[in-house]
Design a protein around this motif. Structure first.
Motif, PDB file in Angstrom:
ATOM      1  N   ASP A  67       0.881  -1.173   0.000  1.00  0.00           N
ATOM      2  CA  ASP A  67       0.000   0.000   0.000  1.00  0.00           C
ATOM      3  C   ASP A  67       0.914   1.218   0.000  1.00  0.00           C
ATOM      4  O   ASP A  67       2.078   1.131  -0.375  1.00  0.00           O
ATOM      5  CB  ASP A  67      -0.987  -0.046   1.172  1.00  0.00           C
ATOM      6  N   ALA A  68       0.452   2.342   0.461  1.00  0.00           N
ATOM      7  CA  ALA A  68       1.258   3.558   0.399  1.00  0.00           C
ATOM      8  C   ALA A  68       2.540   3.435   1.205  1.00  0.00           C
ATOM      9  O   ALA A  68       3.531   4.103   0.915  1.00  0.00           O
ATOM     10  CB  ALA A  68       0.431   4.742   0.877  1.00  0.00           C
ATOM     11  N   SER A  69       2.545   2.555   2.235  1.00  0.00           N
ATOM     12  CA  SER A  69       3.729   2.530   3.080  1.00  0.00           C
ATOM     13  C   SER A  69       4.381   1.166   3.257  1.00  0.00           C
ATOM     14  O   SER A  69       5.571   1.102   3.561  1.00  0.00           O
ATOM     15  CB  SER A  69       3.374   3.080   4.466  1.00  0.00           C
ATOM     16  N   LYS A  70       3.634   0.080   3.098  1.00  0.00           N
ATOM     17  CA  LYS A  70       4.213  -1.213   3.501  1.00  0.00           C
ATOM     18  C   LYS A  70       3.724  -2.352   2.604  1.00  0.00           C
ATOM     19  O   LYS A  70       2.670  -2.231   1.969  1.00  0.00           O
ATOM     20  CB  LYS A  70       3.826  -1.514   4.953  1.00  0.00           C
ATOM     21  N   PRO A  71       4.440  -3.461   2.567  1.00  0.00           N
ATOM     22  CA  PRO A  71       3.966  -4.621   1.813  1.00  0.00           C
ATOM     23  C   PRO A  71       2.706  -5.191   2.457  1.00  0.00           C
ATOM     24  O   PRO A  71       2.614  -5.266   3.693  1.00  0.00           O
ATOM     25  CB  PRO A  71       5.114  -5.623   1.934  1.00  0.00           C
ATOM     26  N   ILE A  72       1.741  -5.576   1.643  1.00  0.00           N
ATOM     27  CA  ILE A  72       0.533  -6.212   2.172  1.00  0.00           C
ATOM     28  C   ILE A  72       0.328  -7.620   1.586  1.00  0.00           C
ATOM     29  O   ILE A  72      -0.601  -8.321   1.959  1.00  0.00           O
ATOM     30  CB  ILE A  72      -0.730  -5.343   1.930  1.00  0.00           C
ATOM     31  N   ALA A  73       1.219  -8.007   0.691  1.00  0.00           N
ATOM     32  CA  ALA A  73       1.186  -9.383   0.170  1.00  0.00           C
ATOM     33  C   ALA A  73       2.500  -9.655  -0.541  1.00  0.00           C
ATOM     34  O   ALA A  73       3.145  -8.732  -1.042  1.00  0.00           O
ATOM     35  CB  ALA A  73       0.033  -9.584  -0.799  1.00  0.00           C
ATOM     36  N   VAL A  74       2.916 -10.933  -0.552  1.00  0.00           N
ATOM     37  CA  VAL A  74       4.045 -11.341  -1.380  1.00  0.00           C
ATOM     38  C   VAL A  74       3.430 -11.753  -2.713  1.00  0.00           C
ATOM     39  O   VAL A  74       2.642 -12.705  -2.771  1.00  0.00           O
ATOM     40  CB  VAL A  74       4.809 -12.522  -0.745  1.00  0.00           C
ATOM     41  N   ALA A  75       3.754 -11.018  -3.786  1.00  0.00           N
ATOM     42  CA  ALA A  75       3.046 -11.165  -5.059  1.00  0.00           C
ATOM     43  C   ALA A  75       3.005 -12.615  -5.524  1.00  0.00           C
ATOM     44  O   ALA A  75       4.038 -13.265  -5.685  1.00  0.00           O
ATOM     45  CB  ALA A  75       3.697 -10.299  -6.128  1.00  0.00           C
ATOM     46  N   GLY A  76       1.797 -13.120  -5.706  1.00  0.00           N
ATOM     47  CA  GLY A  76       1.609 -14.454  -6.260  1.00  0.00           C
ATOM     48  C   GLY A  76       1.902 -15.587  -5.308  1.00  0.00           C
ATOM     49  O   GLY A  76       1.705 -16.740  -5.653  1.00  0.00           O
ATOM     50  N   VAL A  77       2.404 -15.263  -4.116  1.00  0.00           N
ATOM     51  CA  VAL A  77       2.783 -16.330  -3.193  1.00  0.00           C
ATOM     52  C   VAL A  77       1.789 -16.435  -2.041  1.00  0.00           C
ATOM     53  O   VAL A  77       1.127 -17.451  -1.861  1.00  0.00           O
ATOM     54  CB  VAL A  77       4.216 -16.130  -2.650  1.00  0.00           C
ATOM     55  N   MET A  78       1.652 -15.327  -1.263  1.00  0.00           N
ATOM     56  CA  MET A  78       0.716 -15.363  -0.146  1.00  0.00           C
ATOM     57  C   MET A  78       0.410 -13.948   0.321  1.00  0.00           C
ATOM     58  O   MET A  78       1.249 -13.065   0.250  1.00  0.00           O
ATOM     59  CB  MET A  78       1.295 -16.180   1.020  1.00  0.00           C
ATOM     60  N   GLY A  79      -0.816 -13.764   0.817  1.00  0.00           N
ATOM     61  CA  GLY A  79      -1.228 -12.465   1.333  1.00  0.00           C
ATOM     62  C   GLY A  79      -0.614 -12.188   2.688  1.00  0.00           C
ATOM     63  O   GLY A  79      -0.048 -13.072   3.326  1.00  0.00           O
ATOM     64  N   GLY A  80      -0.727 -10.925   3.107  1.00  0.00           N
ATOM     65  CA  GLY A  80      -0.213 -10.542   4.402  1.00  0.00           C
ATOM     66  C   GLY A  80      -1.319 -10.559   5.448  1.00  0.00           C
ATOM     67  O   GLY A  80      -2.493 -10.324   5.147  1.00  0.00           O
ATOM     68  N   ALA A  81      -0.931 -10.824   6.698  1.00  0.00           N
ATOM     69  CA  ALA A  81      -1.905 -10.831   7.789  1.00  0.00           C
ATOM     70  C   ALA A  81      -2.481  -9.431   7.986  1.00  0.00           C
ATOM     71  O   ALA A  81      -3.621  -9.268   8.442  1.00  0.00           O
ATOM     72  CB  ALA A  81      -1.245 -11.337   9.067  1.00  0.00           C
ATOM     73  N   ASN A  82      -1.689  -8.405   7.617  1.00  0.00           N
ATOM     74  CA  ASN A  82      -2.112  -7.025   7.879  1.00  0.00           C
ATOM     75  C   ASN A  82      -3.281  -6.562   7.009  1.00  0.00           C
ATOM     76  O   ASN A  82      -3.888  -5.532   7.276  1.00  0.00           O
ATOM     77  CB  ASN A  82      -0.920  -6.057   7.755  1.00  0.00           C
ATOM     78  N   SER A  83      -3.629  -7.314   5.956  1.00  0.00           N
ATOM     79  CA  SER A  83      -4.744  -6.908   5.109  1.00  0.00           C
ATOM     80  C   SER A  83      -5.737  -8.052   4.919  1.00  0.00           C
ATOM     81  O   SER A  83      -6.505  -8.083   3.974  1.00  0.00           O
ATOM     82  CB  SER A  83      -4.210  -6.436   3.749  1.00  0.00           C
TER      83      SER A  83
END
Ligand SMILES: [Zn+2]
Lengths: 796, 339
Positions: free
Chosen positions: A313-329
């Motif tokens: 997002d504007a400041s931080k990763p929210i997913a590893v592309a194509g691998v797995m989403g982030g807990a933060n989103s």
């Protein structure tokens, strides 16, 4: 991949037995590992209606029910407390089978007859995802109306077969229901269809709500986002959950289930973000910044490196592309609005990231094979359509589509008869084009050429050979006639070295030796075990990623392996053992390795047991040397090797150059290998022996004149070696001395201390005349003179 | 004189009957017919006879001599024969006592099977090619249409020495070396040991043996591939053996196939060994990928070829019914003796 038949039937007609279908798919390239029949362990369980419930006369906790099962009304005793007249329930009739191998039989419960059993969800191995309320304690009460007597598996849609497929890595398009529908259609001569996708007109405009920036278009050729507002998170409907479960995916909630459903249906991985957790209402597809990390959906902290593509997002990763989403989103029960992502990521990038993180997912394993740039669009619309169908939220109008690559079909031109030539077939241009067209490869014929428009889901098709494979697998590999190319009647040729190695192996087995095969990587510590001190350890080829330290270097000697095998046999109480191995040793030219090491073919031998001594092995070596035509060029001389007995070791010299060493194993080495016996061992440079081998044989006329044989026995000091004596005998005997053989060595009574008696038999012969006594006597006297003079020998 | 002769004859005949060994017989011969024998002595007195009687008596004496010699040699033969019969009877032995077995070793079962396979392919005109076990990454992968970062590299579980050098994961680099060295027609088999970083268990060994084959020439077809492997399978597993070619994927061949043979244990009716399918997968094969030919400087428009590969240890185990690959590398003499 698990393919539920009931699901794939949405897209293609299947009117044959599933096993027959399985064979057809296997023969067209989608290998079927297994056909699984669901709920095979349930039988004779039907829908019944409870008519009456009365107290059991002899038991407080039991009730007696009359249940209408369609064909009759039967009496059933139950301990369940949640039954009431009018309810529909699953009834196991007399003879019914339940999971766990249970068979239901009629009988008496506390004196009252019971003709069957009403089942709980647990007894039918049902979960809430199979049927709502299945996990409730007590009898499973059915919520909908079903005909009485209907098989419960049919009623609850528990039936079905699932085909487990092994899809090869070049066919990611087959990792979906529509992809397999396409294959099934071509394999069985049916037609197939995509799901009908219509998104109802909806509110707002996605562009007002979100911005998407792709900073690395090479790693992300296409990124599409859509927004759903006011989502109602809850369980997805039974049909969807049942399909996901049958395909091996655990149902979670309606939004997550939709992303998984679309992935399985269309092959396009999807992701859903919680819109309110996206800072700055901005999605940036970029590589990770140094030091960034993310907690992924599996609750693990992952350190990211700048070669990894992330969704931020504007400041931080929210997913590893194509691998797995982030807990933060992550989507949670409180999520109000969501963003659906449907993208195409570079396969290699996803693969390397997934490998570096040690994190493989359904999504990453699909992306890394290369996906369809057009399916991204279809999939995201399918997802929001399902949201609308499920009433799971309000879809915002429009999509954000960042497209940085072509979506056109590729044009491929080939000579159609080249396909016949490769396959050994005689198809017409039209037959070839028909097969390709059926596969969705739009093909036209123009004289000697065919032109094919390769759809974007078939990235694997690059040339003629790929088209040939498509034609071959659909036409049928089994219909290609077997032929033998020209020249198949000629005989192949082994090289001289190959022939020699084969005959050496046979000769050694003829001498009683067994061939062994051992591992060619070993532990760096083996040198110590054969007495080689640290400063003497040779340079070795080291494996960068060995299975363990014990298998981390390529061997430079076979001795430790021979000792290990002898030791294993000795400690298994095998009385005698005689073995050899022929394999290369690996000698680096220089370290670090910039060129391939020298691989030197080596023959190692070893033996222990009754009657085995230095000379038994030496005899075998001599026989081998003779086989190679090297007897006249070979010498044996006393030598030293840390693994061997200092007084019982010899070096083999061919033309004065070392070709190996042999001897009795040093007691310390033997002890290291738990060999409490005398062991003889040899290691020969077979490469050198083969290079020198002289196997050209020429006939020599048999002797025409008689031989004269004289024996010669004398006493010499013990230190005098047989080789020295032999030299003098040959020198004295001259060219009429045909053969010398040592037939006795004796020490002991009548022989002075420090001396030994040696007895030889000498054969004299001339090729052109009968020798006179006088000639023989002169030669014999010369020999005796030399022995007396040079070695202080005394005749006996 | 005539009487004397007749008497000698009569006496001799009587004496001869009582003789029962060769020594006595010889003694008798000397006594009767020798230089100082009775007959000779009698004949010496011939001079005393009147001349007209001499021929008559002489003839009689010769008749008696030859008669006696004849009888004597008959008797000698009889006695010799009896003596031989006696010796043979005395020398009879127990032929069921075990023989004196010379020590004879055995080839390793993998070598035995390799030799058998080599002979089959030599018979079909294949030469035998060999190459290094420590190999260039480029020959093991890149030349075979498996560039760096190709997913197939993960599947192969490679032991690396460094970035450019590895332990070959198949004997295919020998095919590459052959094609780089020699122009078509090419027809080789490449046997050898190969390495994959599998943990050791009953069916996996980090070191095992492969045999691959390669044919490149003008007009080589997939039909030829099928034909060659069918002949091969029938020779290894018996004339009733059938082969089944299933589409598959390998980066270095296109089209590619996996090849099953009818289970040699149950002959296709299904058993534990073949997981009740009647078929056992033993080969990977296909038409050499045009990119592989091109890498080796062979024009894929002019030439085509096929390649195949199989695990030697697996075939050895199938052939002998060995259920644990580790036995092949343990070298217990009691195991090795069985083949
Ligand atoms: Zn079988």
């Amino acid at each position: 991949m698990l393919m539920p038949i009931n699901w794939v039937k949405d897209y293609v007609e299947i009117d044959m037995d599933i096993r027959e279908l399985a064979d057809k798919l296997t023969m067209t390239g989608s290998k079927v590992e297994e056909v699984i029949t669901l709920r095979e362990n349930i039988s004779n369980v039907v829908v019944g209606r409870i008519i009456s419930v009365e107290q059991h006369p002899n038991a407080d906790k039991l009730v007696v029910c009359n249940v209408d099962v369609g064909t009759e009304v039967i009496q059933i005793v139950t301990g369940a407390s949640n039954v009431a007249p009018g309810q529909l329930v699953p009834v196991a009739l007399h003879g019914a089978k339940l999971p766990g191998g249970v068979t239901i039989k009629k009988g008496k419960l506390r004196g009252v007859e019971s003709h069957g059993m009403m089942c709980s969800g647990e007894e039918l191995e049902l979960k809430d995802s199979d049927y709502p309320g299945a996990e409730v304690d007590g009898i499973l009460i059915l919520q909908e109306e079903y005909p009485l007597g209907m098989d419960i598996k049919e009623a609850l849609d528990l039936n079905g077969q699932v085909v487990d497929l092994e899809i090869t890595s070049n066919r990611p398009d087959c990792l979906s229901m529509v992809g397999m529908a396409r294959e099934i259609a071509v394999s069985t001569g049916k037609s197939w269809r995509m799901p009908k996708i219509d998104v109802m007109p909806s509110i707002g405009n996605v562009k007002d709500e979100l911005q998407v920036v792709v900073e690395n278009p090479d790693l992300c050729p296409r990124y599409i986002a859509r927004i759903v507002k006011d989502v109602k998170i809850g369980p997805s409907p039974q049909w969807m959950r049942r399909r996901l479960a049958a395909a091996g995916i655990r149902p979670i909630n309606n939004i997550v289930d939709i992303t998984n459903y679309v992935m399985l249906e269309l092959g396009q991985p999807m992701h859903a973000f919680d819109y309110d957790k996206i800072e700055g209402r901005k999605i940036v597809v970029r590589t990770a910044k140094p030091g960034e990390s993310i907690v992924t959906l599996d609750d693990k902290q992952r350190s990211l490196t700048p070669d990894m593509l992330v969704i931020a997002d504007a400041s931080k990763p929210i997913a590893v592309a194509g691998v797995m989403g982030g807990a933060n989103s992550e989507i949670s029960a409180d999520t109000k609005h969501i963003v659906f992502e449907s993208a195409l990521f570079n396969g290699t990038s996803v693969r390397l990231t997934s490998k570096a993180l040690g994190l493989r997912s359904e999504s990453s394993s699909r992306f890394e094979k290369g996906l369809d740039i057009n399916m991204t669009l279809t999939a995201i619309d399918r997802a929001v359509q399902l949201v609308q169908e499920l009433g799971a939220g309000t879809v915002v109008e429009g999509r954000i589509d960042v497209l940085n690559a072509s979506t056109d079909n590729r044009k491929l031109t080939a000579k159609w008869n080249r396909i016949n030539q490769l396959l050994g077939l005689n198809l017409t241009a039209d037959e070839i084009a028909d097969i390709l067209n059926d596969l969705g490869l739009e093909t036209s014929v123009d004289g000697e050429s065919i032109t094919t428009l390769v759809p974007t889901y078939r990235n694997d098709i690059e040339g003629e050979a790929d088209l040939a494979e498509e034609v071959a697998r659909i036409y049928g590999y089994d219909r290609i006639p077997m032929t033998l190319m020209e020249g198949s009647a000629a005989k192949g040729i082994r090289t001289e070295n190959q022939k020699l190695v084969d005959s050496i192996k046979l000769a050694l087995t003829g001498m009683g030796m067994y061939e062994v095969i051992t591992y060619s990587f070993t532990s760096p510590r083996v040198y110590e075990s054969i007495g080689i001190t640290v400063d003497m350890v040779p340079e070795t080829v080291r494996i960068a990623n060995p299975l363990g330290e014990d298998q981390s270097i390529m061997r430079t000697t076979l001795m430790p392996n021979i000792l290990e095998v002898l030791s294993r046999n000795y400690n298994r109480r095998i009385e005698s053992c005689s073995i050899f191995e022929i394999n290369p040793v690996f000698l680096p030219k220089a370290l670090p390795l910039t060129d391939l090491p020298d691989e030197v073919l080596t023959l190692a031998m070893g033996e222990y047991g009754d009657g085995v001594d230095f000379y038994t092995l030496k005899g075998k070596i001599e026989a081998l040397i003779s086989l190679l035509g090297l007897s006249k060029r070979t010498d044996y001389q006393k030598a030293v090797h840390p693994a061997l007995h200092p007084g019982r070791t010899a070096e083999v010299l061919v033309d004065g150059k070392s070709a190996g060493i042999f001897g009795e194993v040093h007691p310390r080495t033997a002890e290291n290998y738990e060999l409490n016996t005398r062991v003889i061992m040899a290691e020969l440079n077979l490469q050198a022996l083969l290079e020198n081998a002289d196997t050209v044989r020429k006939y020599k006329a048999l002797p025409k004149y008689p031989a004269v044989t004289r024996d010669l026995a004398f006493i010499v000091e013990k230190r005098i070696q047989a080789a020295q004596i032999l030299d003098l005998i040959c020198k004295g005997g001259g060219n009429i001395l045909e053969e010398v053989s040592l037939f006795d060595i004796y020490e002991g009574s009548q022989i002075p201390e420090g001396c030994k008696s040696m007895a030889y038999s000498l054969t004299y012969r001339a090729s052109d005349r009968t020798l006179t006594d006088d000639e023989v006597n002169r030669a014999h006297q010369r020999i005796i003179g030399l022995l007396e003079e040079e070695l202080n020998a005394r005749l006996r | 004189m005539r009487d004397k002769l007749e008497q000698i004859k009569r006496k001799a005949m009587e004496a001869m009957d009582s003789l029962n060994n060769l020594d006595q017989l010889e003694e008798f011969r000397v006594k009767t017919l020798g230089k100082k024998g009775e007959l000779t002595l009698v004949l010496r007195e011939m001079g005393k006879l009147p001349p007209e009687e001499r021929p008559v008596i002489g003839q009689l004496a010769n008749e008696i001599r030859s008669y006696l010699e004849n009888e004597l040699s008959k008797k000698t033969a009889e006695l010799k024969n009896a003596a031989l019969e006696k010796r043979l009877a005395e020398e009879a032995i127990d032929v069921t006592v075990p023989g004196k077995v010379p020590a004879l070793g055995k080839l390793h079962p993998v070598t035995k099977v390799l030799n058998e396979l080599k002979d089959i392919f030599l018979g079909m005109g294949f030469d035998v090619a060999e190459g290094p076990e420590v190999e260039w990454d480029s020959y093991n992968f890149e030349a075979l249409n498996i560039p760096k970062n190709h997913p197939a590299r993960d599947v192969q579980d490679t032991f690396y020495i460094n970035e450019n050098i590895l332990l070959r994961t198949h004997t295919s680099p020998v095919q590459i070396r052959t094609m780089l060295k020699k122009k078509p027609p090419i027809k080789v088999i490449c046997p050898g040991r190969v390495y994959r970083s599998d943990a050791i268990d009953a069916t996996h060994s980090p070191i095992f043996h492969q045999i691959e084959g390669l044919v490149v020439d003008k007009n080589i077809t997939m039909g030829d591939l099928k034909g060659v492997l069918d002949v091969f399978a029938k020779q290894v597993f018996g004339p009733e053996t059938k082969t089944k070619f299933r589409p598959h994927h390998f980066p270095f061949t296109e089209p590619s196939a996996e090849v099953d043979v009818t289970c040699a244990i149950c002959h296709g009716s299904g058993c534990r060994v073949c997981s009740y399918t009647g078929w056992i997968e033993i080969l990977g094969a296909g038409m050499v990928h045009p990119k592989v030919l091109a890498y080796c400087g062979i024009d894929p428009q002019e030439y085509s070829g096929f390649a195949f590969g199989m695990g030697l240890d697996r075939i050895t185990n199938l052939k002998y019914g060995i259920d644990d690959i580790r036995l092949l590398f343990e070298n217990d003499i009691r195991f090795l003796k069985q083949f």
